[in-house]
Design a protein around this motif. Structure first.
Motif: not given
Length: 157
Positions: A48, A109-110, A134-138, A140
Motif C-alpha cells: 500500500t 492505493d494498493t 491498482r486496488g480499483d482494478g486499473v 498500472t
C-alpha cells in the motif's frame, strides 16, 4: 512506515549518517506463491502506498506518487520472497526487458503484482512477466525481466 530523520554528528560524515539510518524500502506487505506452468511458479504480492513513508514524503508534496522504480522494487522483493535464496544470496534483477507504466499509484492505493516466474535456466537465470494492478482494478504497469542468482563475486554484469 514513518521514519525519523537521522541526526548528524561531528564524528560521522553525512554519508555514514545516512547509511546508518537508511533502511531498505519495505515494498511488499504480502506474497502468495503457487505452482506455475513449465516448472515455474506464480506469485501475487501486495503493498500500500503510504504517504508518510520516509521515501515518499518529497515525491511529490501534497500529491504522493509511487515512482515507477518503486514498482520495480516491489517486484524484486516479491520475487526474492517467493523463490528464496540460492547459495546464500537472493536473486537479483539481471535484465529489464520491458517496463510500461500505465497509470499512477497515489497515497492510499494498493498495488497488487501478479507474476509468472521461471523456470530456472542452466545459468541460474529465470524470466519474470508481471502485471501490476491498482486496488480499483486499473492496470498500472507491465514488466518483463530476467532475474538470476549471481555467482559469488559476480557483480551481475
Amino acid at each position: 512506515m514513518t521514519a525519523v530523520v537521522p541526526a548528524f554528528a561531528p564524528d560521522r560524515t553525512p554519508a555514514q549518517t545516512y547509511a546508518e539510518a537508511a533502511a531498505p524500502l519495505p515494498a511488499v506487505t504480502s506474497v502468495q506463491v503457487a505452482a506455475g506452468p513449465r516448472g515455474g511458479i506464480t506469485l501475487r504480492a501486495e503493498t500500500t502506498v503510504d504517504p508518510d513513508d520516509l521515501y515518499l514524503t518529497g515525491h511529490f508534496p501534497e500529491l504522493t506518487v509511487y515512482p515507477g522504480v518503486f514498482t520495480l522494487e516491489t517486484l524484486r522483493q516479491a520475487v526474492s520472497a517467493a523463490v528464496g535464496h540460492c547459495a546464500g544470496r537472493p536473486p537479483e534483477l539481471h535484465r529489464l526487458r520491458s517496463a510500461r507504466f500505465l497509470a499512477p499509484l497515489l497515497a492510499g492505493d494498493t498495488l497488487t503484482v501478479e507474476a509468472s516466474v521461471g523456470p530456472v535456466e542452466h545459468d541460474q537465470s529465470f524470466e519474470v512477466t508481471a502485471r501490476c494492478v491498482r486496488g480499483d482494478g486499473v492496470r498500472t504497469a507491465t514488466v518483463r525481466a530476467a532475474f538470476r542468482w549471481p555467482a559469488e563475486g559476480d557483480d551481475g554484469r
